[in-house]
Design a protein around this motif. Structure first.
Motif, mmCIF file in Angstrom:
data_model
loop_
_atom_site.group_PDB
_atom_site.id
_atom_site.type_symbol
_atom_site.label_atom_id
_atom_site.label_comp_id
_atom_site.label_asym_id
_atom_site.label_seq_id
_atom_site.Cartn_x
_atom_site.Cartn_y
_atom_site.Cartn_z
ATOM 1 N N UNK A 140 0.836 -1.207 0.000
ATOM 2 C CA UNK A 140 0.000 0.000 0.000
ATOM 3 C C UNK A 140 0.871 1.257 0.000
ATOM 4 N N UNK A 141 1.873 1.278 0.857
ATOM 5 C CA UNK A 141 2.793 2.423 0.939
ATOM 6 C C UNK A 141 3.593 2.559 -0.358
ATOM 7 N N UNK A 146 4.950 5.123 -5.647
ATOM 8 C CA UNK A 146 5.095 5.019 -7.105
ATOM 9 C C UNK A 146 4.131 5.948 -7.841
ATOM 10 N N UNK A 147 2.915 6.059 -7.332
ATOM 11 C CA UNK A 147 1.933 6.948 -7.971
ATOM 12 C C UNK A 147 2.379 8.397 -7.832
ATOM 13 N N UNK A 148 2.885 8.769 -6.667
ATOM 14 C CA UNK A 148 3.347 10.143 -6.458
ATOM 15 C C UNK A 148 4.561 10.484 -7.317
ATOM 16 N N UNK A 149 5.279 9.477 -7.818
ATOM 17 C CA UNK A 149 6.442 9.706 -8.682
ATOM 18 C C UNK A 149 6.050 9.949 -10.142
ATOM 19 N N UNK A 150 4.779 9.761 -10.473
ATOM 20 C CA UNK A 150 4.338 10.009 -11.851
ATOM 21 C C UNK A 150 4.429 11.516 -12.098
ATOM 22 N N UNK A 151 5.174 11.924 -13.127
ATOM 23 C CA UNK A 151 5.318 13.363 -13.387
ATOM 24 C C UNK A 151 3.963 14.061 -13.555
ATOM 25 N N UNK A 155 -1.240 17.654 -10.478
ATOM 26 C CA UNK A 155 -2.191 18.493 -11.231
ATOM 27 C C UNK A 155 -3.562 17.820 -11.353
ATOM 28 N N UNK A 156 -3.681 16.606 -10.830
ATOM 29 C CA UNK A 156 -4.932 15.847 -10.930
ATOM 30 C C UNK A 156 -5.373 15.384 -9.540
ATOM 31 N N UNK A 157 -5.758 16.336 -8.674
ATOM 32 C CA UNK A 157 -6.093 15.990 -7.289
ATOM 33 C C UNK A 157 -7.370 15.164 -7.148
ATOM 34 N N UNK A 161 -5.942 7.696 -5.719
ATOM 35 C CA UNK A 161 -4.583 7.165 -5.805
ATOM 36 C C UNK A 161 -4.446 5.949 -4.908
ATOM 37 N N UNK A 162 -4.300 4.804 -5.513
ATOM 38 C CA UNK A 162 -4.066 3.581 -4.773
ATOM 39 C C UNK A 162 -5.325 2.781 -4.470
#
Length: 193
Positions: A140-141, A146-151, A155-157, A161-162
């Protein structure tokens, strides 16, 4: 490894029931339907099976899209538009979201937005070899990292995520549907009284 050829594949609309019991878990019925990316006679059979299970308007549908593929190139994204109420009922779930780091995220999200689905899309990371020994909590962490590392992901709040965000989204949908059902029942009872 033996690779299965499409000519060797057969589809059946028989339900294989697996019961999973877990304390404090919601009561859900899930159907894993065949994909729609077959050719010729298999596509027709797959469409028939999908239509059979999707005709119930209270059904919530998870439209699984691989982050390694283009959204608009999927036959399923065109086919779903003939299902009544698809905008409300279908939920875009992008698996392999880590592949999005190699894509123009703005263009990809515009493609998802073009589907005009009412619920926000969800991004999840598949647990693959590199992470096979991680516990559920550790994965989960890692998934969120990994999702937060997507450039440009910030901009897509509105994006879920996850896996945990996806679960919360589904609970919210179920709660909303349940409240609507009880409201309708209460109106009918009052009318009868």
């Amino acid at each position: 490894l033996y690779k299965i050829k499409e000519k060797d594949v057969q589809l059946f609309d028989t339900v294989i029931q697996v019961e999973v019991n877990r304390k404090n878990a919601p009561n859900l019925t899930l159907y894993d339907l065949p994909g729609l990316n077959f050719r010729d006679n298999l596509r027709k059979k797959s469409e028939e099976i999908n239509e059979k299970f999707l005709k119930e308007e209270e059904t919530t549908v998870l439209l699984v899209i691989s982050g390694s593929e283009e959204v608009t190139n999927s036959y399923a994204t065109d086919w779903m538009k003939k299902i009544p109420g698809y905008k409300k009922r279908f939920n875009a779930i992008v698996t392999k979201a880590d592949f999005l780091k190699n894509k123009d995220l703005k263009v990809y999200m515009e493609q998802i937005d073009s589907l005009q689905l009412e619920n926000p899309p969800s991004l999840i990371i598949n647990k693959f070899k590199e992470f096979e020994n991680l516990s559920y909590q550790e994965m989960e962490k890692k998934e969120l990292e990994l999702i937060e590392q997507i450039p440009k992901i910030k901009k897509f709040p509105y994006v879920n995520k996850g896996m945990q965000s996806l679960i919360q989204q589904l609970i919210k949908i179920q709660r909303k549907d349940l409240l609507a059902t009880f409201s309708d029942m209460a109106l009918k009872v009052r009318k009868e009284i």
